[in-house]
Design a protein around this motif. Structure first.
Motif, short mmCIF file in Angstrom:
data_model
loop_
_atom_site.label_atom_id
_atom_site.label_comp_id
_atom_site.label_asym_id
_atom_site.label_seq_id
_atom_site.Cartn_x
_atom_site.Cartn_y
_atom_site.Cartn_z
N THR A 13 1.47 -1.14 0.33
CA THR A 13 -0.23 0.21 0.26
C THR A 13 0.71 1.75 0.22
O THR A 13 2.07 1.32 0.15
N LYS A 15 0.73 5.55 1.07
CA LYS A 15 0.37 6.47 1.76
C LYS A 15 -0.07 8.52 1.28
O LYS A 15 1.10 8.25 0.68
N VAL A 38 -4.14 3.94 1.81
CA VAL A 38 -4.40 4.03 2.77
C VAL A 38 -4.43 4.93 3.89
O VAL A 38 -2.85 5.58 3.38
N LYS A 40 -3.72 5.10 8.33
CA LYS A 40 -2.87 4.27 8.89
C LYS A 40 -3.45 3.70 9.65
O LYS A 40 -2.80 2.34 10.15
N GLU A 41 -4.51 3.17 9.77
CA GLU A 41 -5.39 1.80 10.62
C GLU A 41 -6.15 1.46 9.06
O GLU A 41 -6.63 -0.04 9.14
N ASN A 42 -5.61 1.30 8.13
CA ASN A 42 -4.96 0.99 6.78
C ASN A 42 -6.83 0.80 6.61
O ASN A 42 -7.15 0.16 5.32
N ASN A 43 -7.60 1.81 6.45
CA ASN A 43 -8.90 2.19 5.26
C ASN A 43 -8.16 2.49 4.30
O ASN A 43 -7.28 3.47 4.05
N LYS A 132 -11.39 -2.47 5.86
CA LYS A 132 -9.95 -2.47 6.10
C LYS A 132 -9.27 -3.34 4.88
O LYS A 132 -9.63 -4.08 4.27
N VAL A 133 -8.97 -2.28 4.57
CA VAL A 133 -7.48 -2.90 3.10
C VAL A 133 -7.04 -4.35 3.43
O VAL A 133 -6.30 -4.03 4.29
#
Length: 157
Positions: A13, A15, A38, A40-43, A132-133
């Motif tokens: 991923t 950022k 994504v 920090k929470e992988n959203n 979440k990914v």
């Protein structure tokens, strides 16, 4: 067959605050053409591909000044200038945030096939129940699955 049976779970991923330069290094190092963006929470925030970068670097249209400049400066120097200008821009300026389609690990392969055929995407993020990914599915994954599984079953009959 479900998405979870052939998705890439070790997903790479990016950022949104990464630079284009960092993205290009990530794509080249991993020999991939795009990644989910994504938080920090992988959203999932968006998607970014090599095609998005190419479209970003390509001038929107040429003015009379641009045409005059092209006579004075080679195309290669023009691209190098544009790269120098844009290489530090953040992905949030370039990434796609609209019309992002996702699949769930329990979805059937047909869901991914429908998205690939209708929209021409190269990759689809796989998200869990918490959005979440957790993976990606690529056109290549589908083709490999069809080739190795479906064709093999047909040949056995």
């Amino acid at each position: 067959m479900n998405i979870k049976d052939f998705m890439i779970a070790d997903v790479i991923t990016a950022k949104k605050n990464m630079s284009i330069k960092e993205l290009l290094e990530l794509l080249v190092t991993n020999r991939i053409g795009g990644v989910p963006v994504v938080d920090k929470e992988n959203n999932l925030l968006g998607m970014i591909s090599d095609g998005d970068v190419i479209r970003y670097l390509q001038p929107k249209g040429r003015t009379v000044y641009d045409m005059y400049a092209l006579v004075l400066v080679s195309e290669q120097e023009d691209l190098i200038h544009k790269l120098g200008y844009a290489i530090d821009h953040k992905l949030e300026k370039v990434m796609s945030t609209k019309d992002i389609f996702t699949v769930h690990p329990d979805d059937k392969i047909e869901n991914a096939l429908a998205i690939f055929s209708k929209y021409g995407f190269k990759k689809i993020p796989v998200v869990n129940d918490d959005s979440k990914v957790i993976g990606v599915v690529s056109r290549g994954d589908i083709i490999r699955y069809i080739s190795t599984t479906l064709i093999s079953k047909t040949e056995e009959q």
